[in-house]
Design a protein around this motif. Sequence first.
Motif, short mmCIF file in Angstrom:
data_model
loop_
_atom_site.label_atom_id
_atom_site.label_comp_id
_atom_site.label_asym_id
_atom_site.label_seq_id
_atom_site.Cartn_x
_atom_site.Cartn_y
_atom_site.Cartn_z
N ARG A 1 0.85 -1.20 0.00
CA ARG A 1 0.00 0.00 0.00
C ARG A 1 0.88 1.24 0.00
O ARG A 1 2.04 1.21 0.43
CB ARG A 1 -0.98 0.00 1.16
CG ARG A 1 -0.53 -0.23 2.60
CD ARG A 1 0.55 0.59 3.11
NE ARG A 1 0.63 0.69 4.55
CZ ARG A 1 1.30 1.68 5.16
NH1 ARG A 1 1.96 2.58 4.48
NH2 ARG A 1 1.38 1.72 6.46
N ALA B 1 0.28 5.09 1.46
CA ALA B 1 -0.70 5.69 2.36
C ALA B 1 -0.39 7.16 2.66
O ALA B 1 -0.07 7.51 3.79
CB ALA B 1 -0.76 4.88 3.66
N SER C 1 -0.83 11.05 3.58
CA SER C 1 -1.79 11.91 4.27
C SER C 1 -2.22 12.99 3.30
O SER C 1 -1.36 13.59 2.63
CB SER C 1 -1.14 12.56 5.49
OG SER C 1 -0.68 11.56 6.37
N GLU D 1 -5.02 8.99 3.61
CA GLU D 1 -5.14 9.15 5.07
C GLU D 1 -5.64 10.57 5.37
O GLU D 1 -4.89 11.54 5.32
CB GLU D 1 -3.79 8.82 5.74
CG GLU D 1 -3.35 7.40 5.37
CD GLU D 1 -2.59 6.65 6.45
OE1 GLU D 1 -1.80 7.27 7.18
OE2 GLU D 1 -2.77 5.41 6.55
N TYR E 1 -2.93 8.56 14.06
CA TYR E 1 -2.25 7.81 12.99
C TYR E 1 -1.81 6.43 13.48
O TYR E 1 -2.03 5.42 12.79
CB TYR E 1 -1.05 8.63 12.49
CG TYR E 1 -0.01 7.78 11.81
CD1 TYR E 1 -0.29 7.17 10.58
CD2 TYR E 1 1.22 7.54 12.41
CE1 TYR E 1 0.65 6.35 9.97
CE2 TYR E 1 2.16 6.73 11.81
CZ TYR E 1 1.87 6.14 10.59
OH TYR E 1 2.79 5.31 10.00
N1 GLU Z 1 0.04 8.93 6.22
C1 GLU Z 1 1.33 8.59 6.72
C2 GLU Z 1 2.34 9.54 6.11
O1 GLU Z 1 2.10 10.06 5.04
C3 GLU Z 1 1.57 7.16 6.33
C4 GLU Z 1 2.68 6.51 6.98
C5 GLU Z 1 2.75 5.02 6.67
O2 GLU Z 1 3.00 4.70 5.50
O3 GLU Z 1 2.53 4.24 7.58
O4 GLU Z 1 3.36 9.84 6.70
#
Ligand code: GLU
Length: 306
Positions: A4, A6, A8, A40, A178
């Motif tokens: 994945r 992810a 933010s 996120e 988070y």
């Molecule tokens: N949303 C978090 C970030 O952008 C994700 C971190 C992760 O990949 O666990 O820092």
Amino acid sequence: MIGRFAPSTTGEAHPGTLLAALLAWLDARARGGRVLLRLEDLDRERVRPQLATHMQDALAWLGLDWDGVVVQSECAPAHADALDALAAQGRLYPCTCSRADRAGRRRAPDGGWAYDNTCRDRALPPGGWRAVTAHHVRARLPDDRVELVDDGGLDLSQTPARDMGDPIVRRRDGVVSYQLAVVVDDGAQAITDVVRGRDIAPSTATQVALQRLLGVATPRYRHHFLLLEAARGDKLAKLHGSIPLPALRARHSADELCGLLAHAAGLVDAPAPCTPRSLVARFAWANVPARDRVARFDAERGLTIE
Ligand code: GLU
Ligand code: ZN
């Protein structure tokens, strides 16, 4: 294998975002796995809806595709279930400390302040975690050491309850943290392989401790190098918003940018234009350097990564 990416959706995509996305995507594609995009968006204060669209556009522009897109805020019921499960184990407590209470104490492995678990003995109010309005809710972690080496050989072993302190699982504004959301969502989405930037590496032991409390499997982890930018003085900081995507796109085609990122990541010998797809067959982590790199941009020279 399910990976994945992810991000933010609290800021615009930049070269560091695109590099992280490319590496997570390549790791999955090179192994014939699936890879999800998880937006996120829990941080109500900082998230703007158009940033989610912007992020998806930027990733598609670079040439990345996803086997599914998950919007984290839509997983709220699962986050509430996890808080209920932790509460049922007697692990949740309200933390009435202020930021000032923590400052000047003990440094945590992530460069912030460790929390010294001062409020551990406080009870939740009669309405449970839902009734906590003015304070953070923390989860009391077991005091055990978590032994953990990531796939790149980075030793992430910690005693998270002591080294970082019990994590906030629900912020005083009611937003699920988070640390908790990432554990619940990686579990619910059956993520087997997490590839992400090294800035998050110090949180991994805390996440593993939460996985154990919630009965969630621990994925494999790999933490990659970061793109840095020149900050105040001679200091370097993790690349943030200083190289805006519109400027980058005005100067480089997607293939050019992919070539620059691939070159910085050790995947090609020269920074010649290429597509993510063309990198899949020869992708190998052994070629990806561990050292952080500095990114600079000006309209004339374009993006340079040293
Ligand atoms: N949303 C978090 C970030 O952008 C994700 C971190 C992760 O990949 O666990 O820092
Ligand atoms: Zn406290």
